[in-house]
Design a protein around this motif. Structure first.
Motif: not given
Length: 157
Positions: A92-97
């Motif tokens: 998955v691709i996650i938003d880390i900020g």
């Protein structure tokens, strides 16, 4: 900006609140009210972040090989979606900020969201503790203000 604390700190001096006049007490109370409002705003923001991390972690539960190839709607913005197909359900691709995204496998993503949830929860607990301490000081100031007002009334009569 001056800090107000009920616990004794080496870099802070202690002030007997009963020696302050009504104007000084009012100013101090106003400062505490502002700090308590800021703490409440911070808690609200952290609660939202905590819920987002928890929701993201929960959404990973439905990722397995059985959904590979299924059509989904991919959010581009908060109100715009485009159709897409799930090709790789193990990553998955996650938003880390700050609009930075990282590709992680499912266990790594779960671990990330759990760590972030734990961190935010710890920060919320710290702010709640500080808020409680400041609230106690504010209550003491209100009591002293009331006491001083009551002491002035008989002398005026």
């Amino acid at each position: 900006m001056a800090q107000i604390s009920a616990t004794e700190q080496p870099h802070m001096k202690q002030i007997d609140l009963t020696t302050l006049n009504l104007q000084q007490l009012g100013t101090l109370k106003q400062q505490l009210d502002q700090e308590l409002d800021l703490f409440q705003e911070s808690l609200t923001s952290l609660k939202i972040a905590q819920q987002k991390f928890q929701t993201s972690n929960e959404s990973l539960e439905c990722f397995d090989s059985s959904i590979e190839g299924k059509e989904i709607m991919v959010p581009l913005t908060g109100s715009m979606y485009v159709p897409g197909k799930l090709v790789d359900t193990s990553n998955v691709i996650i938003d880390i900020g700050t609009k930075y995204y990282v590709e992680k496998d499912i266990p790594q993503a779960r671990s990330y969201f759990q760590r972030k949830t734990k961190f935010v929860t710890e920060q919320m607990e710290k702010i709640q503790y500080l808020g409680l301490e400041k609230s106690k000081i504010r209550d003491a100031i209100v009591e002293i203000i009331q006491l001083k007002i009551n002491q002035q009334q008989p002398s005026q009569a």
